[in-house]
Enzyme design. Structure first.
Site, PDB file in Angstrom:
ATOM      1  N   ARG A 439       0.833  -1.223   0.000  1.00  0.00           N
ATOM      2  CA  ARG A 439       0.000   0.000   0.000  1.00  0.00           C
ATOM      3  C   ARG A 439       0.866   1.271   0.000  1.00  0.00           C
ATOM      4  O   ARG A 439       0.566   2.254   0.678  1.00  0.00           O
ATOM      5  CB  ARG A 439      -0.947   0.015   1.193  1.00  0.00           C
ATOM      6  CG  ARG A 439      -2.322   0.630   0.848  1.00  0.00           C
ATOM      7  CD  ARG A 439      -3.176   0.899   2.056  1.00  0.00           C
ATOM      8  NE  ARG A 439      -4.552   1.207   1.663  1.00  0.00           N
ATOM      9  CZ  ARG A 439      -5.301   2.117   2.251  1.00  0.00           C
ATOM     10  NH1 ARG A 439      -4.850   2.805   3.257  1.00  0.00           N
ATOM     11  NH2 ARG A 439      -6.534   2.330   1.849  1.00  0.00           N
ATOM     12  N   ASP A 474      -5.756   3.544  12.391  1.00  0.00           N
ATOM     13  CA  ASP A 474      -5.711   2.469  11.397  1.00  0.00           C
ATOM     14  C   ASP A 474      -4.309   1.846  11.291  1.00  0.00           C
ATOM     15  O   ASP A 474      -3.314   2.386  11.809  1.00  0.00           O
ATOM     16  CB  ASP A 474      -6.116   3.063  10.033  1.00  0.00           C
ATOM     17  CG  ASP A 474      -6.833   2.058   9.146  1.00  0.00           C
ATOM     18  OD1 ASP A 474      -6.644   0.850   9.351  1.00  0.00           O
ATOM     19  OD2 ASP A 474      -7.561   2.498   8.243  1.00  0.00           O
ATOM     20  N   ASP A 540     -13.761  -4.027   6.300  1.00  0.00           N
ATOM     21  CA  ASP A 540     -14.046  -3.126   5.175  1.00  0.00           C
ATOM     22  C   ASP A 540     -15.156  -3.701   4.310  1.00  0.00           C
ATOM     23  O   ASP A 540     -15.630  -3.048   3.391  1.00  0.00           O
ATOM     24  CB  ASP A 540     -12.785  -2.922   4.315  1.00  0.00           C
ATOM     25  CG  ASP A 540     -11.866  -1.863   4.917  1.00  0.00           C
ATOM     26  OD1 ASP A 540     -12.272  -1.226   5.906  1.00  0.00           O
ATOM     27  OD2 ASP A 540     -10.752  -1.674   4.391  1.00  0.00           O
TER      28      ASP A 540
HETATM   29  C1  GLA Z   1      -8.628   1.105   5.815  1.00  0.00           C
HETATM   30  C2  GLA Z   1      -9.859   1.203   6.689  1.00  0.00           C
HETATM   31  C3  GLA Z   1     -10.948   1.981   5.985  1.00  0.00           C
HETATM   32  C4  GLA Z   1     -10.420   3.352   5.619  1.00  0.00           C
HETATM   33  C5  GLA Z   1      -9.162   3.223   4.771  1.00  0.00           C
HETATM   34  C6  GLA Z   1      -8.528   4.570   4.526  1.00  0.00           C
HETATM   35  O1  GLA Z   1      -8.866   0.278   4.722  1.00  0.00           O
HETATM   36  O2  GLA Z   1     -10.322  -0.050   7.062  1.00  0.00           O
HETATM   37  O3  GLA Z   1     -12.081   2.099   6.816  1.00  0.00           O
HETATM   38  O4  GLA Z   1     -10.159   4.076   6.799  1.00  0.00           O
HETATM   39  O5  GLA Z   1      -8.201   2.389   5.398  1.00  0.00           O
HETATM   40  O6  GLA Z   1      -7.364   4.486   3.791  1.00  0.00           O
END
Ligand code: GLA
Length: 723
Positions: A439, A474, A540
């Protein structure tokens, strides 16, 4: 007292309301495990120890072959000490293994508990008691302290250990589990929560235990999407309501390992703690190493009973008390609404519409400091073009509208394309010239104090003056080649976790708000994180049909209040359509919020959403304080059903979800759970009054859905009318 020591029998008997745990000081000062399970008298257990004679077993005594470390249950098992089963401890002293027979030296029983420095642990309550047992080798070079911390009302015992170099040489620890637990016999099923990104904990993996070693672990640098530190051992016939179930979990968020091994004698051992792959920790004279805490529970009320014990323990003793039982924010999160294209204007428009939907907290997710995944992490500079008033100005405007404000951060990371990485290429968790990238980012080397302090200060400066009530934290990649320019290789993973907990503590002190943790969805859904954040972003994957599996699996180990669920478009990961009602029914399972572009909806639709927010608030007490009873597992691929019941049993809410609407419309009779059999309840949908005993034994017929479309799922509340 929950902990008793019998001077005559030398038995330690730890009791909770419904369980007993017993071990004794056996021959040569060995700590022999005797029993864990349903509560018993406990003082007469010595007969149970295996003193049979086996060829090839070794003995300390030259006169008797009766006692061998290889055949008795043990509280701790050191490699190379005459026990041939999976060890809980592996170490050497200056390269030698001559100090591995650990013997009882002393113990203490006291009210309360000691913290585990640098690590999360179950918090003390008025009932908490601790048993501390000290063991050491014959030459007093190595000392091991075992901790048993008791939570009587929750039927939970927390275990951890500290290993100390008490000699003057150098000791190397290659494995240091948090606990070892032996059972005579092997008649168990193991249950673990398997999954992957977008399907975390959705596969409840249950299998009969076989001879050999079964392992549940993570090597990703986080607890991971793929496996979870929760593990259960239960009888083959245990179901949701009936049968014996032992549950275990770890307060730890990085590489963990749980080994369930069956010996040649057909006995079972569970070892759990830090994963030992590549682990090698040096202890110099006087130094010690503390293990993460493991928690365990037992219930004879099936998997439901096991889960409810853990749910209570987590809410009462792991989540910060300040947040555990108070209503959670109903957020509107910008991610699935506008991804990286967030602007001040869009946020203000979202905020305005959030008011129409009953949300109370506007969360600015990723994108406030960058336009894609490529840059920005580590530097943390607000994009002033898109946020001309800065975060402070935006937060003031949002507060001016009567809403609260939250922000997304990912502090442990740095983009390859960032000023921080260009200045400090040695501050990442790899010593390779071109580290593996994921990423577009690397993990910062938090084994280094200066990196922890730098990133804490940078984020603090950027968020200074912002009116904040919520932080989403995160973590969006796995660790690879995890090495450090300063920290010895074998210590990197664990020191990284200690650095992360330190960073969390610093930022939590500076920003005393509700933290929601996240890791690319639910990649770090564990008790370590719940110590710092009362709720975790679950996945997600917000397709409600997939979410049913994810949330149901998660509920085996974690209370619904910490399972963060949003009402979204529902189709972003799957393309599958779903009704509003179904999406809401699934999302109200946990802590509720919204995550979609509200400008796409009419005033009437927003009024429907507002109704959902109101219903969620009305029933939120069931999430925060109630008991969960799972009725139908989605593993059937047909239906899923569960109930939440208040502790006083005066209110209950049943949710029934149809996963595969065929038009067949089988009508089924569902027996309710958790009600008081001697109380009459009003079905708030029909007005019918039925007895708890009737509802729980004869059940209710699911078929007539009170005028609702069956594929929407439905919920019905039962209220006690007379005792
Ligand atoms: C992760 C989180 C999402 C969002 C993205 C942002 O995937 O789980 O909810 O915050 O990052 O980049």
């Amino acid at each position: 007292m929950a902990i008793h020591f019998n001077e005559q029998t030398k038995i330690f008997h730890i009791t909770t309301e419904k369980t007993s745990y017993a071990f004794c000081i056996a021959e040569h000062g060995v700590l022999e495990h005797l029993y864990y399970g349903k509560r018993i008298a406990g003082d007469d257990l010595k007969y149970i120890g295996n003193r049979q004679i086996y060829a090839f077993h070794a003995h300390e005594s030259r006169d008797s072959r009766k006692f061998s470390a290889a055949s008795v249950g043990l509280e701790v098992s050191v490699f190379n000490s005459g026990d041939f089963r999976t060890p809980s401890l592996v170490y050497d002293y200056e390269g030698n293994l001559d100090c591995n027979r650990l013997r009882y030296r002393s113990h203490q029983i006291y009210k309360g508990r000691k913290p585990i420095e640098g690590l999360p642990y179950s918090r003390e309550n008025a009932e908490t008691e601790t048993l501390e047992v000290v063991l050491s080798d014959d030459e007093n070079k190595v000392e091991l302290t075992l901790f048993y911390v008791v939570y009587p009302s929750e039927d939970v015992i927390a275990r951890s250990q500290v290993i100390k170099n008490t000699g003057d040489g150098v000791m190397t620890v290659q494995k240091a589990a948090s606990m070892s637990l032996d059972f005579y016999g092997m008649e168990f099923d193991t249950i673990t929560l398997e999954g992957m990104y977008l399907y975390e904990r959705a596969q409840i993996s249950r299998a009969p235990l076989k001879r050999g070693v079964f392992q549940n672990n993570s090597l990703t640098g986080i607890s991971s999407h793929n496996r979870n530190p929760f593990i259960a051992l239960c009888a083959h016939n245990t179901d949701e309501d009936i049968g014996e179930a032992y549950g275990f979990n770890l307060l730890y968020s990085s590489n963990f390992s749980e080994e369930v091994s069956v010996s040649n004698l057909g006995d079972t051992r569970l070892i759990m703690g830090l994963d030992h792959t590549g682990f090698c920790w040096t202890l110099r004279a006087g130094e010690s190493l503390a293990s993460p805490e493991a928690v365990m529970t037992y219930s004879d009320q099936g998997l439901g009973g096991m889960s409810r014990n853990f749910h209570d323990h987590i809410r009462r003793n792991i989540i910060e008390r300040e947040y555990a039982f108070i209503p959670r924010p109903i957020v509107i999160n910008s991610w699935e609404a506008s991804y990286f294209s967030v602007t001040e204007e869009l946020m203000l428009s979202l905020a305005k519409q959030a008011l129409d939907c009953g949300a109370d907290t506007v969360v600015l997710d990723d994108g406030w400091f960058r336009a894609s995944t490529k840059t920005g992490l580590g530097d943390w500079r607000t994009d002033k073009q898109r946020f001309p008033a800065g975060l402070k100005g935006l937060s003031e405007k949002i507060h001016g509208m009567g809403l609260k404000f939250g922000i997304w951060i990912e502090p442990e990371m740095v983009n390859a394309d960032s000023a921080l990485y260009r200045t400090h290429p040695d501050w990442v968790l790899s010593t390779s010239k071109q580290p593996l990238i994921s990423r577009c980012q690397y993990i910062l080397d938090l084994t280094r104090e200066e990196v922890v302090n730098y990133i804490a200060d940078r984020i603090t400066e950027e968020l200074q003056g912002v009116q904040l009530e919520y932080i989403k934290w995160d973590f969006n990649r796995y660790a690879t080649e995890a090495g450090s320019f300063v920290t010895p290789q074998g210590e990197v993973y664990h020191r990284q976790m200690l650095g992360t907990y330190k960073l969390l503590s610093i930022l939590k002190t500076r920003f005393p708000v509700l933290f929601e943790t996240c890791s690319g969805g639910g990649g770090r859904f564990d008790l370590g994180m719940l110590y710092y954040s009362p709720q975790i972003w679950t996945s997600d994957n917000t397709d409600p049909y997939a979410r049913v599996y994810i949330q149901y699996g998660t509920s085996l180990a974690y209370p619904t209040s910490c399972i963060s669920c949003h009402f979204t478009k529902g189709e972003c990961t799957s393309g599958r359509k779903s009704s509003y009602e179904f999406r809401y029914r699934v999302a109200e399972f946990g802590s509720y919020g919204y995550e979609l572009d509200l400008s796409e909806f009419s005033a009437e639709e927003k009024a429907v959403f507002k109704g959902y927010s109101e219903e969620y608030r009305k029933d939120e007490d069931l999430n925060l304080n109630g008991d969960l009873y799972r009725l139908i597992s989605p593993e059937s691929d047909k239906f899923c059903a569960y109930m939440k019941v208040s502790k006083d049993k005066n209110k209950a809410k049943l949710t029934f979800l149809e996963l595969n609407a065929t038009g067949l419309y089988e009508t089924i009779v569902l027996r309710l759970r958790g009600l008081d059999p001697n109380t009459a309840y009003k079905n708030e949908a029909t007005g019918e009054i039925l007895h708890g005993s009737t509802l729980m034994n004869a059940g209710i017929r699911i078929g007539d859905l009170f005028g609702k479309k069956r594929s929407d799922g439905y919920a019905v509340t039962f209220t006690a009318v007379e005792k």
